[in-house]
Design an enzyme around this catalytic site. Structure first.
Site, PDB file in Angstrom:
ATOM      1  N   GLU A 209       0.669  -1.043   0.163  1.00 12.51           N
ATOM      2  CA  GLU A 209      -0.058   0.066  -0.164  1.00 12.51           C
ATOM      3  C   GLU A 209       0.802   1.218  -0.245  1.00 12.51           C
ATOM      4  O   GLU A 209       1.873   1.213   0.494  1.00 12.51           O
ATOM      5  CB  GLU A 209      -0.832  -0.005   1.279  1.00 12.51           C
ATOM      6  CG  GLU A 209      -1.827  -1.387   1.419  1.00 12.51           C
ATOM      7  CD  GLU A 209      -2.614  -1.145   2.705  1.00 12.51           C
ATOM      8  OE1 GLU A 209      -3.831  -1.818   2.748  1.00 12.51           O
ATOM      9  OE2 GLU A 209      -2.273  -0.818   3.706  1.00 12.51           O
ATOM     10  N   GLU A 407     -11.499  -4.126  -1.811  1.00 13.97           N
ATOM     11  CA  GLU A 407     -11.300  -5.424  -1.033  1.00 13.97           C
ATOM     12  C   GLU A 407     -11.750  -5.342   0.187  1.00 13.97           C
ATOM     13  O   GLU A 407     -11.915  -4.393   0.964  1.00 13.97           O
ATOM     14  CB  GLU A 407      -9.720  -5.601  -0.933  1.00 13.97           C
ATOM     15  CG  GLU A 407      -8.895  -5.764  -2.458  1.00 13.97           C
ATOM     16  CD  GLU A 407      -7.380  -5.943  -1.929  1.00 13.97           C
ATOM     17  OE1 GLU A 407      -6.983  -5.869  -0.771  1.00 13.97           O
ATOM     18  OE2 GLU A 407      -6.881  -6.167  -3.000  1.00 13.97           O
TER      19      GLU A 407
END
EC number: 3.2.1.2
Length: 492
Positions: A209, A407
């Site tokens: 990320e 997600e």
């Protein structure tokens, strides 16, 4: 601004089109909310072992077949830098990953390839893969290639973003190393790119990320605020230079004081405190803007690099990146946990606007988590709001015409989580928001195929796009998907 056409279509979204310049006109389109949203499933992170072998190959084949039968569109595969280039600089071994891609292709599924330029030790997934050993050896002689906190703790999960362009790795910079690996990936998997492999997700930091490693597992506990990761010498040099440019050299000596520790709460600090916290002072604002800006600049370099490799020669491949889902202390003025993560999202600031603009500039798809979370499920004292965080990012994406996929953050198989995911995917209650480009379910494993979980998951697959699945189609799927037998048992 250049418009990259058909990014939604490449994920399997029928005739959806996204345009970075279209803004709310794209968001209001009926087709964006009602077309088919592809569903992917994350396969285990240790599918390829640290010795570059396919783990549980027969079970994997059976699982892929089961997913295809019930209507799943594809899977996400983590591809670890430490595996591929583990033997030495530019000594790539793609053999195990190529075997997995061939399995996915044979099963008739699509693939999201997640290029992991970080290490991992994921609880419950038997996955313990570091950065390449030769990179770690360089770090023994120069520990400043890793992010550091105030006390000198080094995070070896990923390289410091401040060394992106420095040739510290046998003459290559990190960007050159990432570029070489991506070019090798492109050449090795050329027969599958755009057909089986429809998306390349580029690792942008720890956990893949776009964030700083503010919450190391060995030092942090929820809902701690984390710590700033700006004390390697290269980050400090950049801070010093930026402060000098501002005419405030005294601001370039280091991070702020009174920030507490990893597990502190905002009220225990002077910097993040609700009442007269120093985050709201001129120095505080300067430091936070610099810290966040450095992160977005890193993301820009990575996505631009990936775009130059995968968005040329008419390759029908989506380039994607992921933002973190740091939702604790959202209902406070300072947003402490987001600040240490690298997002200047305190009161009066939109900490995600700059990052989303960067995604738009690079024509990239943005992935976000927290899709299964509700505010009332969280620890009240931690002032959590995963719902607000998700909406904030989605409105920014609608503003700049950036396609977004989702997600779930936690492994959940209950109907409550499934219903919330479906609501968030389509977001019919917010017509100004487009529906998502795709959803990736976290994750496949033995638990997924337990009878009770599997039945619930099959129902989730069938009803994710209920607006476009008619009764006859659903009846046919019901007959095919009534699988009371654990798919993995076919391999035993």
């Amino acid at each position: 601004m250049k418009v990259r056409a058909s990014r939604g279509d490449m994920l399997g979204n029928n005739n959806v089109r996204f345009s970075p310049t279209s803004g709310t006109s794209a968001a209001s389109s009926e087709v964006l909310r009602k077309n088919h949203v592809p569903l992917y499933v994350v396969i285990p992170s240790d599918t390829v072992t640290s010795s570059n072998k396919v783990n549980r190959a027969r079970a994997l084949q059976a699982s892929l077949k089961a997913l295809k039968i019930v209507g799943v569109d594809g899977v996400l595969l983590h591809i670890w830098w430490g595996n591929v280039e583990g033997e030495g600089p530019q000594k790539y071994d793609w053999s195990a990953y190529l075997a997995v891609v061939k399995m996915v292709n044979a099963a008739g599924l699509k693939l999201q390839a997640s290029l992991c330029f970080h290490g991992s030790s994921i609880s419950g997934d038997s996955c313990d893969i570091s950065l390449p050993s030769w990179v770690l050896r360089i770090g023994e002689g120069n520990p400043d290639i890793f992010h550091s906190d105030r006390s000198g703790h080094r995070s070896k999960e990923c390289l410091s973003l401040a060394v992106d362009e420095l040739p510290l790795f046998e003459g290559r910079s990190p960007l050159q190393m990432y570029s070489d690996l991506m070019e090798s990936f492109r050449q090795t998997f050329s027969l599958y790119l755009g057909d089986t492999i429809v998306e390349v997700m580029v690792g942008l930091g720890p956990g893949g990320e776009l964030k700083y490693p503010a919450f190391p597992d060995d030092l942090w506990r929820f809902p701690g605020i984390g710590e700033f990761q700006c004390y390697d010498k290269y980050m400090l040099e950049d801070l010093k230079n930026q402060a000098s440019l501002m005419g405030k050299p005294e601001w370039g000596l280091g991070g702020p004081e009174g920030v507490g520790s990893y597990h502190s709460w905002p009220g225990e600090t002077t910097f993040f405190n609700e009442d007269n916290g120093t985050w709201d002072t001129p120095f505080g604002k300067f430091f936070l803007s610099w810290y966040a800006g450095a992160l977005v600049s890193h993301g820009d370099r990575m996505l631009a690099l990936a775009g130059s490799i995968f968005q040329k020669d008419d390759l029908h491949v989506v380039v994607a990146g992921k933002l973190p889902g740091v939702h604790w202390w959202q209902k406070t003025k300072a947003h402490a946990a987001e600040l240490t993560t690298g997002y200047h999202n305190s009161e009066g600031m939109d900490g995600y606007d700059l990052a989303v603009q960067m995604f738009a500039k690079n024509g990239a798809l943005l992935t976000v988590s927290c899709m299964e979370m509700a505010d009332d499920e969280q620890l009240a004292e931690a002032k959590c709001s995963p719902e607000h965080l998700l909406l904030q990012i989605r409105f920014a994406c609608a503003k700049y015409g950036v396609p977004i996929s989702g997600e779930n953050s936690l492994i959940r198989f209950d109907e409550v989580a499934h219903e919330r995911i479906k609501k968030n995917v389509h977001r019919v209650s917010c017509p100004e928001l487009p529906r998502m480009a795709a959803f990736t379910f976290f994750r496949m494993g033995e638990s997924l195929f337990q009878s009770s979980h599997w039945r619930l998951f099959v129902n989730f697959v069938q009803t994710l796009n209920k607006d476009i699945v008619d009764d006859s189609e659903r009846a046919s799927l019901d007959e095919e998907c009534n699988m009371s037998v654990h798919p993995l048992k076919a391999c035993t």
